[in-house]
Design a protein around this motif. Structure first.
Motif, PDB file in Angstrom:
ATOM      1  N   VAL A  29       0.852  -1.182   0.000  1.00 37.10           N
ATOM      2  CA  VAL A  29       0.000   0.000   0.000  1.00 37.10           C
ATOM      3  C   VAL A  29       0.890   1.235   0.000  1.00 37.10           C
ATOM      4  O   VAL A  29       1.701   1.421   0.914  1.00 37.10           O
ATOM      5  N   THR A  31       0.987   5.436  -0.134  1.00 39.30           N
ATOM      6  CA  THR A  31       0.270   6.693   0.033  1.00 39.30           C
ATOM      7  C   THR A  31       1.306   7.814   0.078  1.00 39.30           C
ATOM      8  O   THR A  31       2.502   7.557   0.170  1.00 39.30           O
ATOM      9  N   THR A  62      -0.240   5.540   6.788  1.00 46.39           N
ATOM     10  CA  THR A  62      -1.173   5.090   5.747  1.00 46.39           C
ATOM     11  C   THR A  62      -2.569   5.630   6.003  1.00 46.39           C
ATOM     12  O   THR A  62      -3.181   6.226   5.116  1.00 46.39           O
ATOM     13  N   VAL A  66      -4.518   8.675   3.788  1.00 44.93           N
ATOM     14  CA  VAL A  66      -5.738   8.383   3.029  1.00 44.93           C
ATOM     15  C   VAL A  66      -6.804   9.442   3.280  1.00 44.93           C
ATOM     16  O   VAL A  66      -7.492   9.867   2.365  1.00 44.93           O
ATOM     17  N   VAL A  72      -4.718   6.127  -3.324  1.00 53.11           N
ATOM     18  CA  VAL A  72      -3.806   5.088  -2.873  1.00 53.11           C
ATOM     19  C   VAL A  72      -3.357   4.282  -4.084  1.00 53.11           C
ATOM     20  O   VAL A  72      -4.078   4.191  -5.082  1.00 53.11           O
TER      21      VAL A  72
END
Length: 151
Positions: A29, A31, A62, A66, A72
């Motif tokens: 992930v 970001t 993270t 967001v 993302v």
């Protein structure tokens, strides 16, 4: 000498992506926060209802990243079998996530963040999906645009 497999059709690549989304449990992930500072972390996920559900502590970079942007990038696979997903993410509190989705997360991954006040779900709706193995698959790597499969 490295021998490369023939390029897969776009249809096969889409099927391979769908299989990974169903069977894989971890995703990278990415970001960005503040003045574009990147942050990359592996997290567990489950696909449910066309979205990917991830859970993390609300205090992590993270989760913080967001919230203001909602953007993302996710990555599945290794460097010779890449799936890149750009998506729109939203933070969802445990009680606000539909029971069916939270149950799917708990059953698939073997833990349940609903009763942990310091945790939040991130629901990611894919906007763009790209998949490729080698250079020979680069020209047709775009499989989804604006949330719609192209194949």
């Amino acid at each position: 000498m490295t021998v490369h497999e023939p390029a897969r059709s776009r249809e096969q690549r889409k099927q391979d992506v769908l299989t990974r989304l169903e069977k894989d449990e971890d995703v990278w992930v990415a970001t960005a926060g503040g003045p574009g500072e990147p942050f990359l972390v592996p997290l567990s996920f489950v696909q449910h209802g066309g979205a990917l559900l991830i859970s993390t502590r609300r205090t992590t970079p993270t989760a913080r990243n967001v919230s203001p942007r909602g953007r993302v990038r996710l990555s599945l696979g290794h460097t010779r079998d890449v799936v890149l997903i750009d998506g729109d993410a939203e933070a969802v509190e445990g009680p606000d996530l539909p029971r069916e989705a939270a149950d799917a997360f708990a059953e698939t991954l073997g833990w349940d963040p609903r009763d942990r006040a310091e945790w939040v779900y991130l629901r990611v709706t894919p906007r763009t999906v790209k998949a490729w193995r080698e250079e020979n698959e680069l020209p047709d790597r775009l499989l989804m645009r604006n949330g719609t499969w192209l194949v």
